[in-house]
Scaffold this motif. Structure first.
Motif, PDB file in Angstrom:
ATOM      1  N   ARG A  77      11.320  -1.805  10.034  1.00 62.17           N
ATOM      2  CA  ARG A  77      11.600  -0.479   9.490  1.00 62.17           C
ATOM      3  C   ARG A  77      10.477   0.492   9.829  1.00 62.17           C
ATOM      4  NH1 ARG A  77      14.903   0.321   5.121  1.00 62.17           N
ATOM      5  NH2 ARG A  77      14.682   2.422   5.934  1.00 62.17           N
ATOM      6  N   ASP A  78      10.284   0.786  11.096  1.00 68.74           N
ATOM      7  CA  ASP A  78       9.210   1.683  11.505  1.00 68.74           C
ATOM      8  C   ASP A  78       9.324   3.059  10.850  1.00 68.74           C
ATOM      9  OD1 ASP A  78       7.953  -0.185  13.072  1.00 68.74           O
ATOM     10  OD2 ASP A  78       8.953   0.454  14.912  1.00 68.74           O
ATOM     11  N   ASP A  79      10.555   3.567  10.700  1.00 65.57           N
ATOM     12  CA  ASP A  79      10.736   4.872  10.087  1.00 65.57           C
ATOM     13  C   ASP A  79      10.262   4.868   8.638  1.00 65.57           C
ATOM     14  OD1 ASP A  79      12.858   3.123   9.495  1.00 65.57           O
ATOM     15  OD2 ASP A  79      14.242   4.773   9.093  1.00 65.57           O
ATOM     16  N   TYR A  80      10.556   3.810   7.916  1.00 67.01           N
ATOM     17  CA  TYR A  80      10.155   3.699   6.518  1.00 67.01           C
ATOM     18  C   TYR A  80       8.636   3.583   6.403  1.00 67.01           C
ATOM     19  CZ  TYR A  80      10.374   2.345   1.615  1.00 67.01           C
ATOM     20  OH  TYR A  80      10.220   2.310   0.263  1.00 67.01           O
ATOM     21  N   ARG A  81       8.040   2.787   7.258  1.00 65.46           N
ATOM     22  CA  ARG A  81       6.580   2.640   7.245  1.00 65.46           C
ATOM     23  C   ARG A  81       5.897   3.975   7.530  1.00 65.46           C
ATOM     24  NH1 ARG A  81       4.651  -2.311  10.706  1.00 65.46           N
ATOM     25  NH2 ARG A  81       5.334  -0.876  12.296  1.00 65.46           N
ATOM     26  N   LYS A  82       6.439   4.721   8.482  1.00 68.56           N
ATOM     27  CA  LYS A  82       5.874   6.030   8.815  1.00 68.56           C
ATOM     28  C   LYS A  82       5.949   6.965   7.614  1.00 68.56           C
ATOM     29  CE  LYS A  82       6.224   9.728  12.212  1.00 68.56           C
ATOM     30  NZ  LYS A  82       6.943  10.216  13.384  1.00 68.56           N
ATOM     31  N   ASN A  83       7.074   6.968   6.915  1.00 66.98           N
ATOM     32  CA  ASN A  83       7.231   7.812   5.730  1.00 66.98           C
ATOM     33  C   ASN A  83       6.227   7.439   4.651  1.00 66.98           C
ATOM     34  OD1 ASN A  83       9.366   8.943   7.092  1.00 66.98           O
ATOM     35  ND2 ASN A  83      10.926   7.910   5.902  1.00 66.98           N
ATOM     36  N   ILE A  84       6.006   6.143   4.452  1.00 70.49           N
ATOM     37  CA  ILE A  84       5.034   5.697   3.451  1.00 70.49           C
ATOM     38  C   ILE A  84       3.629   6.154   3.836  1.00 70.49           C
ATOM     39  CG2 ILE A  84       3.866   3.673   2.478  1.00 70.49           C
ATOM     40  CD1 ILE A  84       6.578   2.230   2.599  1.00 70.49           C
ATOM     41  N   ILE A  85       3.285   6.019   5.085  1.00 69.36           N
ATOM     42  CA  ILE A  85       1.955   6.415   5.550  1.00 69.36           C
ATOM     43  C   ILE A  85       1.743   7.909   5.356  1.00 69.36           C
ATOM     44  CG2 ILE A  85       0.517   6.659   7.610  1.00 69.36           C
ATOM     45  CD1 ILE A  85       1.791   3.905   8.480  1.00 69.36           C
TER      46      ILE A  85
ATOM     47  N   GLY B  64      -0.877  12.115   2.201  1.00 65.36           N
ATOM     48  CA  GLY B  64      -0.840  13.301   1.347  1.00 65.36           C
ATOM     49  C   GLY B  64      -1.665  13.104   0.087  1.00 65.36           C
ATOM     50  N   HIS B  65      -1.541  11.925  -0.526  1.00 68.42           N
ATOM     51  CA  HIS B  65      -2.360  11.628  -1.708  1.00 68.42           C
ATOM     52  C   HIS B  65      -3.846  11.632  -1.355  1.00 68.42           C
ATOM     53  CE1 HIS B  65       0.854  10.864  -4.437  1.00 68.42           C
ATOM     54  NE2 HIS B  65       1.312   9.815  -3.779  1.00 68.42           N
ATOM     55  N   ALA B  66      -4.198  11.061  -0.229  1.00 70.09           N
ATOM     56  CA  ALA B  66      -5.601  11.017   0.188  1.00 70.09           C
ATOM     57  C   ALA B  66      -6.164  12.424   0.387  1.00 70.09           C
ATOM     58  CB  ALA B  66      -5.740  10.201   1.472  1.00 70.09           C
ATOM     59  N   LEU B  67      -5.292  13.373   0.719  1.00 68.55           N
ATOM     60  CA  LEU B  67      -5.715  14.757   0.911  1.00 68.55           C
ATOM     61  C   LEU B  67      -5.677  15.566  -0.380  1.00 68.55           C
ATOM     62  CD1 LEU B  67      -3.938  15.451   4.301  1.00 68.55           C
ATOM     63  CD2 LEU B  67      -6.389  15.096   3.907  1.00 68.55           C
ATOM     64  N   GLY B  68      -5.298  14.906  -1.482  1.00 69.12           N
ATOM     65  CA  GLY B  68      -5.324  15.563  -2.776  1.00 69.12           C
ATOM     66  C   GLY B  68      -3.985  16.083  -3.269  1.00 69.12           C
TER      67      GLY B  68
END
Length: 60
Positions: A8-16, A21-25
């Motif tokens: 599920r490359d598309d799903y993994r990309k979405n999670i990343i 986004g969280h890492a950026l605040g």
């Protein structure tokens, strides 16, 4: 993550993208907001205009 979502490359990309986004605040968004930080069904493959605007509010 690789073992669970190996087909599920598309799903993994979405999670990343979501977690970056969280890492950026950035925080989770409500149901009606078009954002990669939307909780229920995140199918965004890139940051949206909402995400970019929120990033700019935080970091200029």
């Amino acid at each position: 993550m690789d073992e669970v979502f190996k087909d599920r490359d598309d799903y993994r990309k979405n999670i990343i993208i979501h977690e970056l986004g969280h890492a950026l605040g950035l925080c989770h968004k409500a149901d009606r907001v078009n954002s990669a930080l939307h909780m229920a069904t995140n199918s965004k493959s890139a940051p949206t205009a909402v995400d970019k605007a929120n990033y700019m509010k935080l970091w200029g």
